[in-house]
Scaffold this motif. Structure first.
Motif, short mmCIF file in Angstrom:
data_model
loop_
_atom_site.label_atom_id
_atom_site.label_comp_id
_atom_site.label_asym_id
_atom_site.label_seq_id
_atom_site.Cartn_x
_atom_site.Cartn_y
_atom_site.Cartn_z
N GLY A 230 0.80 -1.23 0.00
CA GLY A 230 0.00 0.00 0.00
C GLY A 230 0.83 1.27 0.00
O GLY A 230 0.31 2.34 0.29
N LEU A 231 2.12 1.14 -0.32
CA LEU A 231 2.97 2.34 -0.40
C LEU A 231 3.00 2.85 -1.84
O LEU A 231 3.05 2.07 -2.79
CB LEU A 231 4.40 2.01 0.04
N LYS A 232 3.02 4.17 -1.97
CA LYS A 232 3.06 4.80 -3.29
C LYS A 232 4.21 4.24 -4.14
O LYS A 232 4.03 3.84 -5.29
CB LYS A 232 3.22 6.31 -3.09
N LYS A 233 5.38 4.17 -3.51
CA LYS A 233 6.58 3.75 -4.24
C LYS A 233 6.44 2.32 -4.79
O LYS A 233 6.75 2.05 -5.95
CB LYS A 233 7.76 3.82 -3.26
N THR A 234 5.95 1.40 -3.95
CA THR A 234 5.85 0.02 -4.40
C THR A 234 4.66 -0.17 -5.34
O THR A 234 4.72 -0.99 -6.26
CB THR A 234 5.75 -0.95 -3.20
N MET A 235 3.59 0.59 -5.15
CA MET A 235 2.46 0.48 -6.08
C MET A 235 2.88 0.96 -7.47
O MET A 235 2.53 0.35 -8.48
CB MET A 235 1.26 1.30 -5.58
N GLU A 236 3.66 2.03 -7.52
CA GLU A 236 4.12 2.55 -8.81
C GLU A 236 5.08 1.57 -9.48
O GLU A 236 5.01 1.34 -10.68
CB GLU A 236 4.75 3.93 -8.63
N VAL A 260 -1.24 7.79 -6.91
CA VAL A 260 -0.25 6.92 -7.52
C VAL A 260 -0.18 7.29 -8.99
O VAL A 260 -1.21 7.49 -9.63
CB VAL A 260 -0.70 5.44 -7.36
N SER A 261 1.01 7.38 -9.55
CA SER A 261 1.08 7.71 -10.98
C SER A 261 1.82 6.64 -11.77
O SER A 261 2.63 5.90 -11.22
CB SER A 261 1.72 9.08 -11.18
N PHE A 262 1.50 6.56 -13.03
CA PHE A 262 2.20 5.60 -13.91
C PHE A 262 2.21 6.15 -15.32
O PHE A 262 1.44 7.05 -15.67
CB PHE A 262 1.54 4.22 -13.84
N ASN A 263 3.10 5.62 -16.12
CA ASN A 263 3.24 6.05 -17.50
C ASN A 263 2.22 5.32 -18.38
O ASN A 263 2.33 4.12 -18.62
CB ASN A 263 4.68 5.76 -17.96
N GLN A 264 1.22 6.05 -18.80
CA GLN A 264 0.13 5.42 -19.57
C GLN A 264 0.66 4.79 -20.84
O GLN A 264 0.21 3.72 -21.24
CB GLN A 264 -0.95 6.47 -19.88
#
Ligand SMILES: [Zn+2]
Ligand SMILES: [Zn+2]
Length: 334
Positions: A230-236, A260-264
């Protein structure tokens, strides 16, 4: 009777509340054991759990026990029955319940606040357990049923490669479910060496840290990624390392104020799907089946057994919760 409350402002208190008789279809259960859940810790830290938190509230929802008395409309249980609870109430009448999703019920609320000497869930939230299952393990019914629901959602096919993040209590249950579900290769990502060792014991093919997984995911196609932190870093990172046709399950509960962000474009080229999983609709019995058959090792996951009074300090320091599952003993019966 005693109950452990979160009273707001990072404070926990054991209070005396009335011990009453069960009404209607309620089952009065003398709680034996109740697990301390990550969501209890979230609530104590001022964040919401599965629902909005308005203190004072009794904590705990992962409980087992023995039936003490039943309400006049109860037909399924009798005093002395050994049971586990599904703490999540669905009315059975609203449009979500009718479609089979009590987790989205308009009236959903907790009906088995297990940091309490007795709980009074309606009988439809109570499950009989066999004599072969001890009550301490039976208290894993709820967290395990949530993991079962998560895996249902991603419709996991056997023979594939799975990366799972986090060997906390829920990760340790999830890992065992993954091996039972026929994953060919399970790589666990975990920063602590001791927990990486536990991962291997519980069925992982490999256990690595978050740097190593970056390289590994370049070489193999990761079919499923399950994030149980549930951490931003690991979710990303979980979304980033998913391979072609990859399915990512964000299972760990995140900070409600964090994005949380990711490269679409990267995700687009791989047809990555992102899933989330909310609670445990209709999966309690299957969790019990797994526990009764001894398919899930709960002993290795438990880091401490504490009483209601000791939980206050634990919620402050998280000494044992960092290492595994903390079990609260009420009657402590087996
Ligand atoms: Zn829980
Ligand atoms: Zn409903």
């Amino acid at each position: 009777m005693k109950a452990g409350f979160y009273i707001g402002d990072y404070k926990y208190e054991v209070r005396d509340i009335p011990n009453r008789e069960p009404k209607e279809s309620e089952v009065k259960i003398k709680v034996a054991w109740c697990g301390l859940c990550g969501t209890d810790i979230h609530k104590f830290q001022g964040m919401n759990g599965a629902s909005v938190v308005i203190p004072p509230i009794i904590l705990g929802h992962e409980c087992s026990g023995v039936v003490e008395a039943v309400g006049p409309d109860c037909t399924l249980f009798k005093p002395g029955d050994r049971v586990a609870c599904d703490p999540s109430y669905g009315c059975g009448k609203c449009n979500w319940c009718k479609q089979g999703f009590p987790n989205f019920c308009h009236e959903r609320h907790g009906v088995a606040k297990g940091f309490s000497e007795y709980v009074y869930p309606p009988e439809k939230n109570v499950y009989l357990i066999s004599d072969s299952l001890d009550l301490k393990s039976a208290a894993f019914t709820e967290p395990l049923s949530c993991a079962v629901h998560g895996l249902d959602l991603i419709e996991m096919e056997s023979g594939k490669t799975v990366v799972m993040y986090g060997m906390g209590a829920i990760g340790s249950l999830m890992l065992q479910l993954l091996s039972l579900s026929g994953a060919a290769k399970i790589i666990v990502v975990e920063k602590e060496a001791e927990k990486r060792k536990l991962a291997i014991e519980l069925g992982a093919s490999e256990a690595v840290n978050d740097m190593e997984i970056e390289d590994i995911s370049q070489e193999i196609n990761v079919d499923y990624v399950i994030e149980c932190i549930g951490l931003k870093k690991t979710m990303e990172q979980a979304i980033r390392i998913a391979g072609k046709k990859g399915k990512v399950l964000l299972f760990g509960l995140g900070n409600p104020d964090e994005f949380v962000s990711f490269n679409q474009f990267e995700a687009y080229k791989k047809e990555v799907s992102i899933y989330t999983s909310y609670l445990n609709p209709h999966t309690s019995q299957r969790a019990i089946n797994l526990l009764e058959e001894g398919k899930i090792d709960t002993k290795k996951i438990i880091s401490a057994e504490l009483n209601l009074d000791e939980i206050g300090t634990e919620l402050q320091n998280l000494t044992h919760s960092k290492k595994g599952k903390v079990m609260v003993y009420l009657s402590g019966e087996y």
